[in-house]
Design an enzyme around this catalytic site. Sequence first.
Site, PDB file in Angstrom:
ATOM      1  N   HIS A  81       0.835  -1.207   0.000  1.00 49.30           N
ATOM      2  CA  HIS A  81       0.000   0.000   0.000  1.00 49.30           C
ATOM      3  C   HIS A  81       0.864   1.250   0.000  1.00 49.30           C
ATOM      4  O   HIS A  81       0.946   1.986   0.973  1.00 49.30           O
ATOM      5  CB  HIS A  81      -0.952  -0.019   1.197  1.00 49.30           C
ATOM      6  CG  HIS A  81      -2.095  -0.966   1.003  1.00 49.30           C
ATOM      7  ND1 HIS A  81      -2.180  -2.176   1.660  1.00 49.30           N
ATOM      8  CD2 HIS A  81      -3.166  -0.904   0.176  1.00 49.30           C
ATOM      9  CE1 HIS A  81      -3.280  -2.805   1.264  1.00 49.30           C
ATOM     10  NE2 HIS A  81      -3.891  -2.055   0.363  1.00 49.30           N
ATOM     11  N   ASP A 124      -5.667   5.387  -0.918  1.00 46.72           N
ATOM     12  CA  ASP A 124      -4.971   4.671   0.171  1.00 46.72           C
ATOM     13  C   ASP A 124      -3.948   5.546   0.890  1.00 46.72           C
ATOM     14  O   ASP A 124      -3.031   5.037   1.545  1.00 46.72           O
ATOM     15  CB  ASP A 124      -4.264   3.431  -0.394  1.00 46.72           C
ATOM     16  CG  ASP A 124      -5.153   2.183  -0.344  1.00 46.72           C
ATOM     17  OD1 ASP A 124      -4.921   1.256  -1.154  1.00 46.72           O
ATOM     18  OD2 ASP A 124      -6.062   2.138   0.500  1.00 46.72           O
TER      19      ASP A 124
END
Length: 344
Positions: A81, A124
């Site tokens: 991420h 994200d």
Amino acid sequence: YHMKVETESVQSFLNCRDDHSIKDFDKFHFSPRSVPYKHMPCYVLKMFGELGFINTWRIKTTTLARFILFVKKGYRDAPYHNWVHAFSVAHFAYLLMVNLNLIKNDYITSLQGLAFLVSCLCHDIDHRGTNNSFQTKCGTVLASLYSSEGSVMERHHLAQSMCILNTDGCNIFESLSSEEYSEVLDLLRNNILSTDLTSHFRMAEQQREMISAGFKKNDPTHRKLLLAMFMTCCDLSDQTKDWRVTKKTAEQIYDEFFSQGDLEKSMGTAPAEMMDRERASIPDLQVQFITNLVLPLFKNLADLFPAAQPLVDTIINNKNVWKHARHLFQEYSQNGTKSMEILL
Ligand SMILES: Cc1nc2ccc(C(=O)N[C@]34C[C@H]5C[C@H](C[C@H](C5)C3)C4)cc2n2c(-c3ccccc3Cl)nnc12
Ligand SMILES: [Mg+2]
């Protein structure tokens, strides 16, 4: 020091014009992860330009450049991420709009397209490499802020995105009218919150019905479901690339998952199987994930847009490689080979 940062940042926007090594950037099979890391901000600028957003929404290039660099800086160096993931998700949004002519065939408006691309880039931001259940289980600060509403991480990503838009010289929506402005923030919220897979499962049934009943372009609920579906497609778009990409993505994801599992063990709580490096079988988990989530999603997409059918075929190929890998893993993992290395 500021001069250095400024020149460096200006530099990071000049070099993709003369980067002729990149072919097929607009094709579904292109892997955005193959773009040189230092050229990524420039390619984000290029995508905004190619989609006509810079002209249509009177976005100042310096503002957009600064916004992109602040978003990039907002990502941490997690195994999966991270900024490269954000860039690849935004690239798939670009591929959908270009290859399915989403705006030209008014499946979405240009404003919804702008919000879609920005949402993917920001979806994200500031991810810590741990998921929603970790936040709640371990009572993190983010859980104390958002766990009563659910989608803890996604609410944080949204909050961080708003902060960047409110930073001097970063508000790419500054030329929008007040109603356009409130619409684009509403879209940002819906899009980013829809990347919580738990809420995707809830909407998947409605998306299925919408597709089989026949998509209605001017039905606001259909529009919302379609955008949510697109967001999940972008988030999982690594599954539509060739095996090397999906294998590398799995390595990064389980690197993150297993680190979370280790952390949970050290805190005295038992991790979920998919987070536990002692129990998880990556090929089995990936076959399940593709069967239960990825394939139904992209089949829905291909039902609505036949041009997306090649994506489904690639996903099926990758699933078969994972199925084939399953027994290879069993054989090798007996003598302790680090299982992912055995896959070519
Ligand atoms: C390849 C691949 N595998 C993945 C395997 C598993 C899961 C995952 O979160 N599973 C679930 C399974 C149930 C119901 C909900 C909540 C929890 C319980 C945990 C989801 C995600 C996976 N994933 C993602 C991804 C997409 C969005 C957010 C985070 C991630 Cl990591 N992107 N690529 C992949
Ligand atoms: Mg997310």
